[in-house]
Design a protein around this motif. Sequence first.
Motif, PDB file in Angstrom:
ATOM      1  N   ARG A  70     -11.178   4.628   0.329  1.00 45.97           N
ATOM      2  CA  ARG A  70      -9.960   4.749   0.812  1.00 45.97           C
ATOM      3  C   ARG A  70      -9.987   3.609   1.610  1.00 45.97           C
ATOM      4  O   ARG A  70     -10.222   3.007   1.548  1.00 45.97           O
ATOM      5  CB  ARG A  70     -10.248   5.554   2.149  1.00 45.97           C
TER       6      ARG A  70
ATOM      7  N   LYS B 187      -7.969   2.389   4.363  1.00 43.85           N
ATOM      8  CA  LYS B 187      -6.858   3.066   5.949  1.00 43.85           C
ATOM      9  C   LYS B 187      -5.724   2.465   5.711  1.00 43.85           C
ATOM     10  O   LYS B 187      -5.703   1.219   5.957  1.00 43.85           O
ATOM     11  CB  LYS B 187      -7.468   3.149   6.488  1.00 43.85           C
ATOM     12  N   GLY B 188      -4.197   3.180   6.321  1.00 42.52           N
ATOM     13  CA  GLY B 188      -3.706   2.723   6.987  1.00 42.52           C
ATOM     14  C   GLY B 188      -2.838   1.770   5.871  1.00 42.52           C
ATOM     15  O   GLY B 188      -1.214   1.058   5.832  1.00 42.52           O
ATOM     16  N   LYS B 189      -3.122   1.850   4.795  1.00 38.65           N
ATOM     17  CA  LYS B 189      -2.149   1.632   3.288  1.00 38.65           C
ATOM     18  C   LYS B 189      -0.770   2.921   3.002  1.00 38.65           C
ATOM     19  O   LYS B 189      -0.943   2.373   1.623  1.00 38.65           O
ATOM     20  CB  LYS B 189      -2.839   1.006   2.117  1.00 38.65           C
TER      21      LYS B 189
ATOM     22  N   GLY C 216       1.211   5.015  12.699  1.00 43.19           N
ATOM     23  CA  GLY C 216       0.408   5.316  12.026  1.00 43.19           C
ATOM     24  C   GLY C 216       0.752   5.596  10.304  1.00 43.19           C
ATOM     25  O   GLY C 216       2.176   5.236  11.033  1.00 43.19           O
ATOM     26  N   ARG C 217       0.072   5.116   9.661  1.00 40.14           N
ATOM     27  CA  ARG C 217       0.225   5.224   8.142  1.00 40.14           C
ATOM     28  C   ARG C 217      -0.604   5.560   7.669  1.00 40.14           C
ATOM     29  O   ARG C 217      -2.447   6.341   8.122  1.00 40.14           O
ATOM     30  CB  ARG C 217      -0.020   3.904   7.614  1.00 40.14           C
TER      31      ARG C 217
ATOM     32  N   ASP D 169      -3.499   6.716   4.269  1.00 39.40           N
ATOM     33  CA  ASP D 169      -3.858   5.925   3.635  1.00 39.40           C
ATOM     34  C   ASP D 169      -3.820   6.288   1.828  1.00 39.40           C
ATOM     35  O   ASP D 169      -2.835   6.654   1.366  1.00 39.40           O
ATOM     36  CB  ASP D 169      -5.457   6.954   3.938  1.00 39.40           C
ATOM     37  N   GLN D 170      -4.308   5.220   1.290  1.00 31.28           N
ATOM     38  CA  GLN D 170      -4.092   5.084   0.329  1.00 31.28           C
ATOM     39  C   GLN D 170      -6.113   5.301  -0.733  1.00 31.28           C
ATOM     40  O   GLN D 170      -6.239   4.605   0.022  1.00 31.28           O
ATOM     41  CB  GLN D 170      -3.853   3.435  -0.662  1.00 31.28           C
TER      42      GLN D 170
ATOM     43  N   ASP E 158      -0.128  10.242   2.695  1.00 28.57           N
ATOM     44  CA  ASP E 158      -1.617   9.509   1.830  1.00 28.57           C
ATOM     45  C   ASP E 158      -1.164   9.830   0.512  1.00 28.57           C
ATOM     46  O   ASP E 158      -0.047  10.016   0.104  1.00 28.57           O
ATOM     47  CB  ASP E 158      -2.771  10.424   1.586  1.00 28.57           C
TER      48      ASP E 158
END
Length: 108
Positions: A50, A52-54, A63-64, A66-67, A8
């Motif tokens: 949040r 998601k995925g950033k 996958g990634r 979160d930011q 993250d």
Amino acid sequence: MFERHGYDIACDLSVTFAQLALGARVEIPTLEEPATIKIPPGTQSHKVLRLKGKGIPHLNSYGRGDQLVRLVAWTPQNLSKDERAAFEELERKLREKPPAVGAKERPR
């Protein structure tokens, strides 16, 4: 700009009191391209949103992370006479008092 927490990433975003109180859509930087987030009306300063995925891509898998975006209220420092009067009028009209530090807000 970004702080890493595992996969993250986190950042602070300065926003105005009006954006927090009224809600807004604001553009924020991400690792790849700018994104737009929606600030709901009545959001408190230091609320974390949040995306998601950033975040950081997972190594050797899909996958990634979160930011996480922490909204921080920006306070103007040099108010004109008219701006000061507007804030004073708003203070008079607001009936809500902030909760004590650490106290949970009452449901509405």
